[in-house]
Design an enzyme around this catalytic site. Structure first.
Site, PDB file in Angstrom:
ATOM      1  N   HIS A 112       0.488  -1.386   0.232  1.00  9.43           N
ATOM      2  CA  HIS A 112      -0.201  -0.055   0.097  1.00  9.43           C
ATOM      3  C   HIS A 112       1.355   1.471   0.009  1.00  9.43           C
ATOM      4  O   HIS A 112       0.425   2.506  -0.156  1.00  9.43           O
ATOM      5  CB  HIS A 112      -0.234   0.009   1.554  1.00  9.43           C
ATOM      6  CG  HIS A 112      -1.235  -1.332   1.078  1.00  9.43           C
ATOM      7  ND1 HIS A 112      -2.927  -1.120   0.022  1.00  9.43           N
ATOM      8  CD2 HIS A 112      -2.529  -1.994   2.378  1.00  9.43           C
ATOM      9  CE1 HIS A 112      -3.662  -2.317   0.381  1.00  9.43           C
ATOM     10  NE2 HIS A 112      -3.426  -2.820   1.448  1.00  9.43           N
ATOM     11  N   ASP A 151      -2.516 -10.353  -2.475  1.00 10.34           N
ATOM     12  CA  ASP A 151      -2.957 -10.398  -1.589  1.00 10.34           C
ATOM     13  C   ASP A 151      -4.662  -9.778  -1.860  1.00 10.34           C
ATOM     14  O   ASP A 151      -5.117  -9.304  -2.884  1.00 10.34           O
ATOM     15  CB  ASP A 151      -2.679  -8.852  -1.524  1.00 10.34           C
ATOM     16  CG  ASP A 151      -2.831  -8.684   0.387  1.00 10.34           C
ATOM     17  OD1 ASP A 151      -2.104  -8.610   1.296  1.00 10.34           O
ATOM     18  OD2 ASP A 151      -3.433  -7.944  -0.044  1.00 10.34           O
ATOM     19  N   HIS A 153      -6.453  -7.617  -0.126  1.00  7.91           N
ATOM     20  CA  HIS A 153      -5.954  -6.297  -0.876  1.00  7.91           C
ATOM     21  C   HIS A 153      -5.637  -6.040  -1.860  1.00  7.91           C
ATOM     22  O   HIS A 153      -4.489  -6.432  -2.669  1.00  7.91           O
ATOM     23  CB  HIS A 153      -6.138  -5.414   0.391  1.00  7.91           C
ATOM     24  CG  HIS A 153      -6.409  -5.612   2.198  1.00  7.91           C
ATOM     25  ND1 HIS A 153      -5.941  -6.902   2.232  1.00  7.91           N
ATOM     26  CD2 HIS A 153      -7.584  -5.302   2.956  1.00  7.91           C
ATOM     27  CE1 HIS A 153      -6.662  -6.455   3.539  1.00  7.91           C
ATOM     28  NE2 HIS A 153      -7.534  -6.083   3.937  1.00  7.91           N
ATOM     29  N   ASP A 240      -4.422 -13.437   3.336  1.00  8.88           N
ATOM     30  CA  ASP A 240      -5.765 -13.040   3.546  1.00  8.88           C
ATOM     31  C   ASP A 240      -6.589 -13.095   2.641  1.00  8.88           C
ATOM     32  O   ASP A 240      -7.753 -13.022   3.353  1.00  8.88           O
ATOM     33  CB  ASP A 240      -5.320 -11.610   4.201  1.00  8.88           C
ATOM     34  CG  ASP A 240      -4.413 -10.648   3.223  1.00  8.88           C
ATOM     35  OD1 ASP A 240      -4.457 -10.662   2.084  1.00  8.88           O
ATOM     36  OD2 ASP A 240      -4.534  -9.709   3.726  1.00  8.88           O
TER      37      ASP A 240
HETATM   38 ZN   LIG Z   1      -3.816  -7.873   3.069  1.00  9.14          ZN
HETATM   39 ZN   LIG Z   2      -3.842  -7.946  -4.538  1.00  4.81          ZN
END
Ligand SMILES: [Zn+2]
Ligand SMILES: [Zn+2]
Ligand SMILES: [Zn+2]
Length: 437
Positions: A112, A151, A153, A240
């Site tokens: 991120h 991931d 996210h 995750d």
């Molecule tokens: Zn994540």
């Molecule tokens: Zn991703």
């Protein structure tokens, strides 16, 4: 003695002394349970699997990727530098031919963290994979690199860093941003004017199961990789998506992750998220290690696993099939899409608001890129973060800068009105320097 079909390097760095808070999901136990599991299973006794010690990344390694405001020392701690350094060790092991594959099991995560850094976003301060990739290019020469971000996210930081780079293909599959942080990662986010199509996002609906992830891999990611023909494949390996993860809503299993790894064959995997500390991480990481080594992973099974936990409804299956078709079609039409978006334009501007959730900071950016047929294009960002009292100008001369983009960049940096900015930065990639005034 068991022998790995492919040699694998492992870098562990649990960062024992670092956590956002003692009960925060991103804390040291994330890796301690994995470490136990790996030791208990005797993974390090397998011939061909080697453990490596991490090291600190240099400030220069970070400055090649980020503009940290005001500087790297203020924004990245020792844990961040060791996490990045762990990835560098993994990269060296592969690029020097000591191993065939490597897995950097490090934290804090990084995907991120964007080009400009005022603080922590989504548990990330600096972008581990990007620092590793630019180190690889600096040390081992130009390489076409694909990053596959699995991931849960959206890796909005990695996307931002490679937005203008068509030598770095960024593909992210993640839980749909309408239902999860950071709220981005849709098909129209397709790369900047000189790298149109080299960012690909596949938002998966909540409750996507085993079948959905593997379908996306086989029907979108692998065909695109086959077209792109990268020298290296990097996996941002976030765990995750697991059905037990406390902060997401997916239905993936450890064996599913292992199968994905076996099909993807990444040269280097770097751990990202994964917050089911006991229920998932030890099993998922073990599955990935075995798959990287070309060993049997079919016995890796979570204690509470049942097939029902990883199944998905038919409408999700249909929806993902549709999404994959649409995304692959867009990839194939990237040249036409670029022609349409850049027609008659000398530069392209985007306005962005970047929220730093961990620290409650808001950054307002105006980013401009020259449309260029020769190179990735000169980019400059005017960025404000009022809470930090900062208003900066950052000028980026790309790795493959053409003479015009270089000249324009130097001029912009020289002539910028120092009184209206708190700081002015020049990231000069061909010379591998960062100038800060
Ligand atoms: Zn994540
Ligand atoms: Zn991703
Ligand atoms: Zn240019």
């Amino acid at each position: 003695m068991l022998k790995a079909a492919r040699r694998v390097g492992l870098v562990f760095f649990p960062a024992y002394d670092w956590a956002i808070s003692p009960t925060h999901p991103e804390r040291e136990e994330r890796l301690l349970y994995t470490q136990d599991q790996v030791w208990e299973e005797g993974v390090l006794d397998i011939e061909g699997i080697t453990e490596y010690r991490p090291r600190l990344a240099d400030i220069k390694d970070v400055e090649r990727v980020h503009i940290c405001v005001p500087d790297v020392r203020s924004r990245a701690g020792e844990s961040d530098l060791i996490a990045a350094g762990g990835a560098l060790v993994a990269a060296d092991a592969v690029l020097q031919g000591e191993v065939d594959r490597a897995f950097a099991i490090v934290r804090p995560p990084g995907h991120h963290a964007q080009r400009i850094v005022y603080g922590n976003r989504g548990f990330c301060n600096i972008n581990i994979e990007a620092i590793m990739i630019e180190y690889i290019r600096q040390r081992y020469g130009p390489k076409r690199i694909a990053i596959v971000d699995t991931d849960c996210h959206h890796g909005d930081g990695t996307q931002d860093i490679y937005w203008h780079d068509k030598d770095t293909l960024y593909i992210s599959i993640h839980q749909d941003g309408r239902t999860l942080y950071p709220g981005t990662g849709f098909l129209p986010e397709f790369g900047g004017p000189n790298a149109c199509g080299y960012t690909l996002n596949l938002p998966l609906p909540p409750q996507t199961g085993e079948e959905g992830f593997l379908y996306a891999l086989e029907n979108l990611i692998l065909p695109v990789l086959n077209d792109f023909r990268p020298d290296l494949i990097i996996n941002s390996a976030g765990q995750d998506n697991h059905y037990t993860d406390p902060i997401t809503n997916m239905r993936f299993s450890a064996r599913g992750y292992a199968r994905l790894t076996e099909l993807l064959q990444p040269h280097i995997a770097v751990l990202e998220g994964g917050y089911s500390i006991e229920g998932a991480l030890p099993y998922v990481n073990l599955g990935i290690i075995l798959a990287l080594a070309g060993l049997d992973y079919t016995y890796v099974r979570e204690p509470d696993y049942t097939p029902a936990k990883v199944s998905q409804p038919q409408e999700i299956t249909d929806y993902i099939a549709h999404l994959c078709r649409e995304t692959y079609a867009a990839w194939q039409q990237r040249e036409e899409i670029r022609a349409q978006t850049t027609r008659g334009k000398k530069e392209i501007t985007r306005q962005r608001r970047v929220y730093y959730d961990t620290e409650g900071l808001l950054e307002i950016q105006k980013e401009t890129t020259l449309v260029c047929e020769e190179c990735a294009g000169l980019t400059w960002i005017d960025s404000r973060c009022s809470e930090r009292g900062e208003h900066i100008l950052a000028v980026f001369i790309p790795r493959d800068a053409c003479p015009r983009c270089r000249q324009e960049g130097e001029k912009l940096f020289r002539q910028a009105d120092r009184r209206s900015y708190t700081r002015v930065y020049l990231q000069d990639r061909p010379r591998d320097i960062l100038v800060r005034e």
